[in-house]
Structure formats: structure tokens, C-alpha cells
Design an enzyme around this catalytic site. Sequence first.
Site, mmCIF file in Angstrom:
data_model
loop_
_atom_site.group_PDB
_atom_site.id
_atom_site.type_symbol
_atom_site.label_atom_id
_atom_site.label_comp_id
_atom_site.label_asym_id
_atom_site.label_seq_id
_atom_site.Cartn_x
_atom_site.Cartn_y
_atom_site.Cartn_z
ATOM 1 N N ASP A 159 1.051 -0.909 -0.054
ATOM 2 C CA ASP A 159 -0.081 -0.059 -0.144
ATOM 3 C C ASP A 159 0.581 1.072 -0.083
ATOM 4 O O ASP A 159 0.063 1.955 -0.919
ATOM 5 C CB ASP A 159 -0.993 0.148 1.065
ATOM 6 C CG ASP A 159 -1.680 -1.162 1.155
ATOM 7 O OD1 ASP A 159 -2.377 -1.532 0.785
ATOM 8 O OD2 ASP A 159 -1.715 -1.922 2.478
ATOM 9 N N HIS A 187 -4.330 -3.630 6.585
ATOM 10 C CA HIS A 187 -4.598 -3.547 4.976
ATOM 11 C C HIS A 187 -5.877 -4.150 4.135
ATOM 12 O O HIS A 187 -6.048 -4.790 4.283
ATOM 13 C CB HIS A 187 -3.274 -4.665 5.144
ATOM 14 C CG HIS A 187 -3.111 -5.437 3.458
ATOM 15 N ND1 HIS A 187 -2.917 -4.823 2.259
ATOM 16 C CD2 HIS A 187 -3.422 -6.738 2.761
ATOM 17 C CE1 HIS A 187 -3.187 -5.344 1.063
ATOM 18 N NE2 HIS A 187 -3.555 -6.443 1.425
#
Length: 328
Positions: A159, A187
Site C-alpha cells: 500500500d 491492509h
Amino acid sequence: MKPPVRVAVTGAAGQIGYSLLFRIASGAMLGEDQPVILQLLEITPALKALNGVVMELKDCAFPLLAGVVTSDDPKVAFKDADYALLVGALPRKAGMERSDLLNANGGIFKPQGEALSEVASRNVKVLVVGNPANTNALIALSNAPKLKPSQFHAMVRLDHNRAISQLAEKTGKPVTAIQKMTIWGNHSTTQFPDLYHATVDGKNAYELVNDHAWYETTFIPTVAKRGAAIIEARGLSSAASAANAAIAHMRSWALGTAEGDWTSMAFPSDGSYGVPEGLVYGFPVTVKNGQVEIVKGLEINAFSRAKMDATAKELEEERQAVKDLGLV
Ligand code: NAX
């Protein structure tokens, strides 16, 4: 040459494994002066495929590859491991409730936590990649009484890298111009990619972009939903970029972060920034000599606070669900 270290990888015959193992063996993760012994775990039906991967690893004649062990027994694969990358997990299938998914993964991460606790190096660094990564890490560390909770991380580096790449495109700058990116939280799609402290060529990224609507309605969802976009385009989930992020996370943990910069790692909260203690939550961190420190003193505005609280709330719900299932 240094003595070899032992690197355990689970789900080694899977997609991410296929992108990961060759780079670990080449020295990309721990440095080009660090020999490695790979200790690969798979479920029994995948051992044949894993053997094929091992044949290819051998055919690379990597100078740093000092040995390969394969097994379907976590106690063999984790024996004396200095690093463990927990990649193998059960993906969510159509019609599966979140509790079913957490339960199925509990069946993997509970025994793996127990095995790490029993047989791994006392200084093992564990990175959970398999989803839901943060809560799988919570399950593993809760079942590893002989290790410190801080030895267990979950991966938000993919990410983090996605956020850097999107910001580079928006500003027309190279990725190397971008520093101090942060992924806060889970996440998952509730993660909060923070531009308020990121810099582009040393200038504040949020002010440079100067477009809150883009930040809120384009940047954040693009980063948070990138995994789904890749599945839609490729017909398969991200693998090479996920392996690259796992390499980068472990490299930062082992070898440190660059002076003047930081990275994002998820691990049990110490209560910093009002994040409930014990949640495996993404924070901005620096690493020196293997010591991970949360970057302190960042100003959190109301927009950030709401996002950070929302992703914490999701993690608290996941924690409650695995508590109810008796997994932590
Ligand atoms: P694959 O399905 O290709 O491979 C998973 C492998 O794990 C399979 O070979 C399977 O046999 C093995 N496995 C299953 N149970 C196991 C067990 N108990 N012990 C050892 N091995 C076991 O999936 P892949 O694309 O490699 O993805 C792996 C995991 O990474 C998934 O959970 C996926 O959701 C997750 N991801 C996490 C990301 C992150 O940023 N944290 C991004 C990429 C990826 O989606």
C-alpha cells in the site's frame, strides 16, 4: 562471507512465492553479502509443485543460496528461522462470511504461531503477508508465548509503495523524490494513506497537490482499492508487487531505513497516536540496528483522526471476532 541465515517462507509454491524466493536467494532482501538457507512450507498436496520451484532455484546457481529445505510441517520449516514470511493463507471465496474467513485462517496462523514460538530463532522477525494480514499476525503472535509480540509484523508496504507511485504520477516527479509516506491502520480498504506528512522534493505533498477533492475521492480510494483493480485487470491478485513489498519490508527491518525518511509497518500498537493497544496497526516507522521506532509527534488533523479511527474500529471488530472464535 557472513554465515548463512535461515529464511522460512510459507505458501512457497503459490504466486507470491514464485516471485519472492528467487529475489531472496539473489540477495535482494538481506544484502549481497548475506547467504541464506530457504526453509519452505507448503500443504502436502502442493509439495510436488514446490519441488519444481526448488529445481528452478537450483538451476539459478545463486551464489548466496546455501541450502533449501521443504516441508509440510511448520516445526521443520520454522526450525531456527531468523526470518519468517507467512504468505500462505486461505483466500476469501464467494459466499464466505468474514468470520468464516477468520476461522479458516485461524486454522493456519494459530499452529504457525505455536510452531514459531517453539522452534524459531529467539530473535526471529516474522512478516505476515497472507490476508487478512493484520489479524492473521494478531492470531500468530497471540499463540507464540515465547516470542515478543513486536517480533510479528503485518505487511502494509505494498500500500505504501502504491501510494508513492500514485503521488509521483500526480506530481510528475520520480518516485525517488517522495519521502515520509505513511499507511495507517489495516491492509484493507479502510487503510489511511497520509499525504499530510509526505514530502515531494522536500515540500509538503498535501500542500503541493493542493486539491483536497483529488486526495479524498481519487488518491485514497485508488490506493486502497488497487488490489481489486489488479484482480479485475489481470484475473489474478497482485503477486510480483506483493513479493517486492515483502522484500522491501524485510530489508528495512534488517538493514534499516534511509536517513531522513521513514516507511510503514504494521505491528502491535503501544497506544501511540491513540491507537488501541495491541491492535496490529500500520504506523510510520524508522528502523536502526533492527530497532523499529514509531515516528513520534506528527500532528493529526480532524480528517486524519476520523480515518485513523475508522481503520482502528475495523481492526477492533476483527480482533473481537477472533476472540469470539477462541483464536487469540
Ligand atoms: P496463492 O493461492 O497463489 O498461494 C498461496 C499458497 O499458500 C498456495 O500454494 C497454498 O498451497 C499455500 N498454503 C495454504 N495453506 C497453507 C498452510 N497452512 N501452510 C503453508 N502453505 C499454505 O496465493 P498468493 O497470490 O501467493 O497470495 C498469498 C496471500 O497473500 C493471500 O492471502 C493474499 O490475499 C495475500 N496478499 C497480501 C497482500 C498484502 O499486501 N498484505 C497483497 C497481495 C496478496 O493479495
